[in-house]
Design a protein around this motif. Structure first.
Motif, PDB file in Angstrom:
ATOM      1  N   LEU A 115       0.855  -1.180   0.000  1.00 21.76           N
ATOM      2  CA  LEU A 115       0.000   0.000   0.000  1.00 21.76           C
ATOM      3  C   LEU A 115       0.896   1.237   0.000  1.00 21.76           C
ATOM      4  N   GLU A 116       0.684   2.125  -0.980  1.00 19.71           N
ATOM      5  CA  GLU A 116       1.515   3.326  -1.098  1.00 19.71           C
ATOM      6  C   GLU A 116       0.761   4.545  -0.567  1.00 19.71           C
ATOM      7  N   PHE A 117       1.526   5.430   0.100  1.00 22.24           N
ATOM      8  CA  PHE A 117       0.965   6.666   0.632  1.00 22.24           C
ATOM      9  C   PHE A 117       1.822   7.837   0.171  1.00 22.24           C
ATOM     10  N   ASP A 118       1.275   9.037   0.347  1.00 22.58           N
ATOM     11  CA  ASP A 118       2.049  10.204  -0.075  1.00 22.58           C
ATOM     12  C   ASP A 118       3.349  10.308   0.729  1.00 22.58           C
ATOM     13  N   GLU A 148       6.081   9.243  -0.374  1.00 25.45           N
ATOM     14  CA  GLU A 148       6.863   8.053  -0.739  1.00 25.45           C
ATOM     15  C   GLU A 148       6.988   7.057   0.405  1.00 25.45           C
ATOM     16  N   LEU A 149       5.891   6.818   1.054  1.00 22.30           N
ATOM     17  CA  LEU A 149       5.851   5.831   2.126  1.00 22.30           C
ATOM     18  C   LEU A 149       4.997   4.642   1.697  1.00 22.30           C
ATOM     19  N   TRP A 150       5.418   3.441   2.085  1.00 19.59           N
ATOM     20  CA  TRP A 150       4.709   2.222   1.725  1.00 19.59           C
ATOM     21  C   TRP A 150       4.467   1.367   2.960  1.00 19.59           C
ATOM     22  N   LEU A 151       3.385   0.606   2.928  1.00 24.30           N
ATOM     23  CA  LEU A 151       3.110  -0.400   3.949  1.00 24.30           C
ATOM     24  C   LEU A 151       3.102  -1.761   3.266  1.00 24.30           C
ATOM     25  N   ARG A 152       4.015  -2.643   3.698  1.00 20.95           N
ATOM     26  CA  ARG A 152       4.072  -4.006   3.151  1.00 20.95           C
ATOM     27  C   ARG A 152       3.412  -4.960   4.127  1.00 20.95           C
ATOM     28  N   ILE A 153       2.507  -5.798   3.606  1.00 19.22           N
ATOM     29  CA  ILE A 153       1.802  -6.772   4.444  1.00 19.22           C
ATOM     30  C   ILE A 153       1.917  -8.153   3.821  1.00 19.22           C
ATOM     31  N   HIS A 154       2.293  -9.107   4.656  1.00 23.65           N
ATOM     32  CA  HIS A 154       2.265 -10.518   4.284  1.00 23.65           C
ATOM     33  C   HIS A 154       1.399 -11.210   5.330  1.00 23.65           C
ATOM     34  N   LEU A 155       0.241 -11.723   4.911  1.00 22.94           N
ATOM     35  CA  LEU A 155      -0.690 -12.303   5.874  1.00 22.94           C
ATOM     36  C   LEU A 155      -0.156 -13.567   6.526  1.00 22.94           C
ATOM     37  N   GLY A 156       0.647 -14.339   5.797  1.00 23.48           N
ATOM     38  CA  GLY A 156       1.153 -15.585   6.356  1.00 23.48           C
ATOM     39  C   GLY A 156       0.028 -16.566   6.644  1.00 23.48           C
ATOM     40  N   LEU A 157       0.234 -17.430   7.636  1.00 23.87           N
ATOM     41  CA  LEU A 157      -0.740 -18.474   7.938  1.00 23.87           C
ATOM     42  C   LEU A 157      -1.960 -17.962   8.691  1.00 23.87           C
ATOM     43  N   ALA A 187       4.093 -10.324   8.314  1.00 23.33           N
ATOM     44  CA  ALA A 187       4.889  -9.108   8.127  1.00 23.33           C
ATOM     45  C   ALA A 187       3.968  -7.909   7.997  1.00 23.33           C
ATOM     46  N   CYS A 188       4.361  -6.823   8.629  1.00 26.62           N
ATOM     47  CA  CYS A 188       3.656  -5.544   8.529  1.00 26.62           C
ATOM     48  C   CYS A 188       4.695  -4.475   8.808  1.00 26.62           C
ATOM     49  N   GLU A 189       5.154  -3.778   7.775  1.00 25.72           N
ATOM     50  CA  GLU A 189       6.259  -2.846   7.966  1.00 25.72           C
ATOM     51  C   GLU A 189       6.169  -1.670   7.009  1.00 25.72           C
ATOM     52  N   VAL A 190       6.704  -0.535   7.448  1.00 19.74           N
ATOM     53  CA  VAL A 190       6.781   0.664   6.628  1.00 19.74           C
ATOM     54  C   VAL A 190       8.078   0.629   5.834  1.00 19.74           C
ATOM     55  N   LEU A 191       7.980   0.904   4.528  1.00 23.04           N
ATOM     56  CA  LEU A 191       9.153   0.880   3.657  1.00 23.04           C
ATOM     57  C   LEU A 191       9.238   2.167   2.853  1.00 23.04           C
ATOM     58  N   ASP A 192      10.451   2.480   2.412  1.00 22.52           N
ATOM     59  CA  ASP A 192      10.619   3.567   1.451  1.00 22.52           C
ATOM     60  C   ASP A 192      10.666   2.958   0.053  1.00 22.52           C
TER      61      ASP A 192
END
Length: 333
Positions: free
Chosen positions: A56-59, A61-70, A172-177
């Motif tokens: 998910l991208e936000f203004d 240049e910030l992103w949220l990466r999500i991996h739901l996993g099991l 996983a749930c993390e903020v990325l550039d």
């Protein structure tokens, strides 16, 4: 674990309800407080899925990466713009493969399966609802208060003036550039729903054909191809008549390309309908039966000890790549 079609469908829900809106972030559970503070108030500008991961991208240049996993799941609530995408949130729901079937001419859009799931057509929009997307529970009910109280251990809550999305139990749930996002995406294999170009097919084919690893393991390797999980692996290999133990490099170019094309076909229909029913050419009665009962949707998946639908040989089960593998030792000899 969710397979690729589910994550694409969740992403569509974000595209419909969150894009272009400022989003308030919080972490009711308390495990994502810092990340929530960074993203709080930002406007969502993009939402995309690559295999089993969502970005998910936000203004700014910030992103949220999500991996739901099991165990990961999303709850959506509020004045939701819902369509078929809302019905599958984490891969527990199925897939559909109706070769030659017009997706707009499904025999009966109102069919519910034995788990109470119906994801073929819209379930209404806009509507103030709570839709719970989790492995054990599915709910659609009217809200009296918005936003609703969080249910369970909510890692992060995304909230606009009208819509709320709660994430629970992700791997996983993390903020990325942007640079980190590029690195994360580069680690993933091609996803035909995102890119079904000749170049993507060639990338998949060239990797498979130079590997001594068994094809059953390669299809589960997300750096080789994105989105395939246990159900799609078993069904793809059966449909192709491929022994799951065959080394990738032993397969012909034609066989590997056909495997990619069938994956693109199954994935797209799964995204459009939310059902992983990999049976072909079903008449109306069998289609209705399969939509009500998952046991009638697959060739080999979870059919260990039962006769193969084609040759009658008992389907076998074994462990491969730390997951259960189902296959027919005769059709896939």
């Amino acid at each position: 674990m969710p397979e690729g079609h589910s994550v694409h469908r969740i992403t569509r829900q974000f595209q419909r309800n969150f894009l272009g809106h400022p989003v308030r972030f919080s972490s009711p559970q308390g495990r994502f407080v810092e990340g929530a503070a960074v993203l709080d108030g930002r406007t969502m500008t993009d939402a995309r899925a690559v295999g089993k991961q969502m970005f998910l991208e936000f203004d700014h240049e910030l992103w949220l990466r999500i991996h739901l996993g099991l165990y990961g799941a999303w709850d959506f609530s509020g004045d939701l713009l819902l369509d078929a995408t809302i019905a599958s949130a984490n891969g527990r729901m199925g897939q559909t493969n109706q070769r030659g079937t017009d997706l707009n001419a499904v025999p009966d859009a109102s069919i519910l399966d034995t788990a109470g799931e119906n994801s073929l057509h819209s379930i209404g929009a806009p509507r103030r609802t709570r839709v719970r997307m989790s492995e054990q529970e599915k709910e659609l009910n009217q809200l009296e208060v918005f936003p609703p109280e969080p249910i369970g251990q909510v890692r992060v809550r995304l909230l606009t003036e009208t819509v709320c999305a709660d994430l629970r139990g992700p791997t996983a749930c993390e903020v990325l550039d942007p640079a980190q996002v590029m690195v994360s995406m580069a680690r993933l294999g091609p996803d035909p729903e995102l890119d079904n170009s000749p170049e993507a097919e060639e990338r998949f084919t060239s990797v498979i054909r130079r590997k001594p690893t068994s094809i059953g393991k390669l299809l589960m390797d997300q750096s080789v191809v994105s989105g395939i999980g246990n159900v799609y692996r078993a069904e793809l290999l059966f449909r192709a008549g491929i022994n799951p133990h065959a080394p990738g490099k032993s397969l012909s170019d034609e066989t590997v390309r056909a495997l990619w094309q069938d994956w693109a076909h199954l994935l797209h229909i799964g995204v459009e309908t939310g059902q992983m029913m990999t049976m072909d050419d079903l008449d109306r009665a069998d289609f209705h039966l399969a939509m009500r009962n998952r046991a009638d949707r697959h060739w080999v998946y979870k059919r260990e000890g039962l006769p193969c639908r084609v040759c009658g040989t008992h389907i076998v089960i074994e462990e491969m790549a730390a997951r259960k593998l189902y296959w027919c030792p005769r059709c896939q000899a």
